[in-house]
Design a protein around this motif. Sequence first.
Motif, PDB file in Angstrom:
ATOM      1  N   GLY A   1       0.673  -1.060   0.044  1.00  0.00           N
ATOM      2  CA  GLY A   1       0.091  -0.054  -0.145  1.00  0.00           C
ATOM      3  C   GLY A   1       0.772   1.268  -0.142  1.00  0.00           C
ATOM      4  N   TYR A   2       0.216   2.240  -0.042  1.00  0.00           N
ATOM      5  CA  TYR A   2       1.008   3.715  -0.407  1.00  0.00           C
ATOM      6  C   TYR A   2      -0.084   4.737  -0.018  1.00  0.00           C
ATOM      7  CZ  TYR A   2      -0.540   4.489  -5.072  1.00  0.00           C
ATOM      8  OH  TYR A   2      -1.398   4.644  -6.163  1.00  0.00           O
ATOM      9  N   ILE A   3       0.733   6.083   0.492  1.00  0.00           N
ATOM     10  CA  ILE A   3      -0.107   7.337   0.611  1.00  0.00           C
ATOM     11  C   ILE A   3       0.427   8.115  -0.518  1.00  0.00           C
ATOM     12  CG2 ILE A   3      -0.498   9.233   2.226  1.00  0.00           C
ATOM     13  CD1 ILE A   3       0.081   7.179   4.365  1.00  0.00           C
ATOM     14  N   PRO A   4      -0.350   8.564  -1.362  1.00  0.00           N
ATOM     15  CA  PRO A   4      -0.004   9.510  -2.690  1.00  0.00           C
ATOM     16  C   PRO A   4      -0.287  10.949  -2.001  1.00  0.00           C
ATOM     17  CG  PRO A   4      -2.365   8.600  -2.988  1.00  0.00           C
ATOM     18  CD  PRO A   4      -1.656   8.056  -1.687  1.00  0.00           C
ATOM     19  N   LEU A   5       0.619  11.694  -2.292  1.00  0.00           N
ATOM     20  CA  LEU A   5       0.609  13.244  -2.093  1.00  0.00           C
ATOM     21  C   LEU A   5       0.902  13.696  -3.355  1.00  0.00           C
ATOM     22  CD1 LEU A   5       0.672  15.668  -0.529  1.00  0.00           C
ATOM     23  CD2 LEU A   5       3.102  15.407  -0.418  1.00  0.00           C
ATOM     24  N   ARG A   6      -0.204  14.415  -3.914  1.00  0.00           N
ATOM     25  CA  ARG A   6      -0.403  14.921  -5.195  1.00  0.00           C
ATOM     26  C   ARG A   6      -0.814  16.441  -5.298  1.00  0.00           C
ATOM     27  NH1 ARG A   6      -3.155  10.828  -7.347  1.00  0.00           N
ATOM     28  NH2 ARG A   6      -1.204   9.840  -8.167  1.00  0.00           N
ATOM     29  N   GLY A   7      -0.111  17.095  -6.124  1.00  0.00           N
ATOM     30  CA  GLY A   7      -0.557  18.694  -6.408  1.00  0.00           C
ATOM     31  C   GLY A   7       0.091  19.072  -7.523  1.00  0.00           C
ATOM     32  N   GLY A   8      -0.735  20.159  -7.914  1.00  0.00           N
ATOM     33  CA  GLY A   8      -0.138  20.686  -9.377  1.00  0.00           C
ATOM     34  C   GLY A   8      -0.776  22.074  -9.584  1.00  0.00           C
TER      35      GLY A   8
END
Length: 236
Positions: A175-182
């Motif tokens: 599993g993973y924790i995605p940190l996304r921004g733009g």
Amino acid sequence: MKEKISLNVFFWVALSFFSAHHSFGQSFHKYRIPKTDVFSVGIGPSFIYSDNAGDFRTFTFEWNPALTVSYTKRLGSQFGIQTSLGAQQLVTNGSTNPGILALWERSGSAARFRGTAIFADVVPILYVIPYKNHFERPQVNLYGGLGIGVMHVFQTKFFSMNSDEPKSKGNISTGYIPLRGGISFKVGALTDIALEGTVLFTFSDNLDGNANYNSYNDYLAQAQITYKRFFNFRKE
């Protein structure tokens, strides 16, 4: 006779004007229907941070391509739910330090590896500048979010820096924790182009076949140019 011709010409001109006006009205009405769904596709460079990835202080690590396809459902003026599916090529450089290589050899850890990560995640998205409808969205906007995902990695592990060394294949899921921004730029009535960054913080230290050399789990980082298209599923 002339009067009849004039009436015919007037009739056809009026009919053409009405048809054009009606078509324009339909197109304008269709454009004004709020689009609450967004399709996105992004591509760009990426890297893996791991035990045998390379020396990050001297930037001797590998950059490789990553591709992400996403669907976002907007919820109100400032929030949305983004579902993403993607793939990232993974390559590590290992180490040139004989002591470190000897340590990895004694522990049976991979000196370097190649692989492909397939990932899927769901991320709640916050838009910095709220907007009610796609046609009222700003020319430039910022967005970001934190979510949850799952990843599967296909591994090819090498246990020395020698290119003739036999390789070992494997795979691992985590599993993973995605940190996304733009930052997104409006380039058309229904189209945006975004510069997007993502970090996938995994729950594993063994994506590269090498665990416990450092005190951090492995993670993936991506920088992508993303094409976004507004639409909706309901019949317009």
